[in-house]
Design a protein around this motif. Structure first.
Motif, short mmCIF file in Angstrom:
data_model
loop_
_atom_site.label_atom_id
_atom_site.label_comp_id
_atom_site.label_asym_id
_atom_site.label_seq_id
_atom_site.Cartn_x
_atom_site.Cartn_y
_atom_site.Cartn_z
N UNK A 44 0.85 -1.18 0.00
CA UNK A 44 0.00 0.00 0.00
C UNK A 44 0.89 1.23 0.00
N UNK A 45 0.41 2.27 -0.65
CA UNK A 45 1.08 3.56 -0.63
C UNK A 45 0.08 4.58 -0.12
N UNK A 73 0.60 0.98 11.02
CA UNK A 73 -0.49 0.07 11.41
C UNK A 73 -0.88 -0.84 10.25
N UNK A 74 -0.86 -0.32 9.02
CA UNK A 74 -1.15 -1.16 7.85
C UNK A 74 -0.12 -2.27 7.74
N UNK A 75 1.13 -1.93 7.98
CA UNK A 75 2.21 -2.92 7.94
C UNK A 75 2.03 -3.97 9.03
N UNK A 76 1.80 -3.53 10.25
CA UNK A 76 1.77 -4.44 11.40
C UNK A 76 0.43 -5.15 11.56
N UNK A 80 0.99 -5.88 5.22
CA UNK A 80 1.40 -5.45 3.89
C UNK A 80 2.58 -4.49 4.01
N UNK A 81 3.36 -4.40 2.96
CA UNK A 81 4.41 -3.39 2.91
C UNK A 81 3.75 -2.03 2.74
N UNK A 82 4.24 -1.03 3.45
CA UNK A 82 3.59 0.28 3.42
C UNK A 82 4.63 1.38 3.29
#
Length: 373
Positions: A44-45, A73-76, A80-82
């Motif tokens: 995600x970007x 938070x998206x990563x953890x 996903x990679x953020x």
């Protein structure tokens, strides 16, 4: 049926009303999950804007800190990679002139007034230290790209030309009261343009290019060609520009997530309608961050600051209006912002609301010292 037990609030937690998303959303980054599942994305970007027309106020920095924490938070939480991508708005007006005969306003952007090098210096001065410190705290990488550099890409111009192809429908979506969506082009001799594009005329348009005519206060009529491989600089309204940018972001392998202050919610209603003008298109995932409110209840605003009408709540420190007046280090500022916004993100009801400058000052003191104010 199961019952949930509310977590014990932290000592400096705000008193927040029940959110409409209670029992549906545990963390504000979960608003991204439906689109993430539908797209089966692994990256995600997160996109957010950076205004360079003056020193940022604390509301801007709260939004930017939230972007870093949402990416983490998206990563953890979502696995996903953020990454973060900040757009530096060097299209903001630097100078303004008014035609004494017609009252037409002409503006010159920061890009045209200062040039790329000085513009990048401003971005680094206002945001470099903070962003570097937040990257160190969250492990989230970021990039900054000026609007000028972004709009120069062939893909951006292709999306702009595509919007012209649906203009009759699109203009009433982006400006439902009048159907008038100005497009402006700077004079090739001096860089000034008509702010509202009163005399801009579309001469011809197609999939691979368009030609416009415009009028300069000093140099008269001129024409501009817009092609994917051309050099024309596009002056677009806020909503039109964001539509083009968001459609451009959707071309990337990384799923776009748009991060904006909650004051943007009405505008995003129009943007989402505009996406529906393109068959098969879907609006991007969006997360809205808390806004900081002045004594009158209006959000902190650079335009009100310039007009001298941004009243702070009693007892609020002046650096909340002008972050450059903060007397501590960038590292300390970033650490306190990190603690403060982490508290807001600890419960969606704390995130889905606004904060007066006086309440933010109380929370800031407690976040900085760890003791009740």
């Amino acid at each position: 049926m199961t019952s949930s037990v509310s977590p014990v609030p932290e000592p400096n937690a705000p008193v927040s009303p029940v959110s409409v998303t209670v029992d549906a959303v545990e963390h504000s980054v979960d608003f991204v999950r439906p689109r993430l599942r539908a797209r089966a994305a692994r990256r995600v970007a997160l996109y957010a804007g950076v205004q360079i027309n003056g020193a940022p106020h604390v509301g801007t920095n709260v939004m930017q800190t939230a972007a870093f924490l949402l990416a983490a938070a998206a990563r953890d939480r979502l696995g996903v990679a953020a990454e973060l991508r900040f757009g530096a708005l060097d299209n903001a007006p630097h100078d303004t002139r008014v035609c004494p005969r017609t009252g037409t306003r002409y503006t010159r952007s920061y890009h045209h007034a200062l040039g790329p090098a000085r513009t990048e210096e401003l971005v680094k001065r206002f945001y470099g230290g903070l962003f570097d410190a937040l990257t160190a705290l969250t492990g989230v990488p970021y990039t900054v790209e000026t609007y000028t550099r972004q709009q120069h890409s062939p893909a951006f111009r292709e999306e702009f030309l595509a919007s012209l192809g649906r203009w009759e429908e699109l203009r009433w979506t982006l400006a439902p009261s009048s159907g008038h969506v100005p497009i402006s082009f700077p004079c090739p001799q001096c860089g000034w343009l008509q702010k509202a594009g009163e005399h801009t005329e579309l001469l011809e348009a197609g999939e691979r290019g368009a030609r416009f005519a415009a009028v300069c206060l000093d140099h008269g009529r001129y024409e501009t060609d817009v092609r994917p491989d051309g050099e024309a600089w596009l002056g677009l309204t806020t909503l039109h520009r964001n539509l083009v940018k968001e459609r451009l972001a959707d071309r990337d392998e990384a799923m776009p997530v748009i991060v904006k202050g909650a004051d943007w919610a009405p505008g995003c209603r129009l943007l989402d309608e505009a996406f529906l003008c393109f068959p098969g298109a879907h609006p991007p995932a969006r997360v809205f961050t808390p806004v900081v409110l002045s004594a009158s209840g209006a959000k902190l605003s650079k335009s009100l600051m310039r007009e001298g009408r941004a009243e702070l709540s009693p007892g609020t420190p002046p650096w909340m209006l002008y972050a450059t007046r903060w007397e501590g280090t960038a590292q300390r500022y970033a650490v306190t912002l990190h603690r403060l916004v982490s508290l807001m993100l600890s419960d969606p009801r704390h995130f889905e609301r606004g904060y007066t400058t006086s309440e933010l000052a109380r929370m800031w003191t407690e976040s900085e010292t760890g003791r009740p104010a």
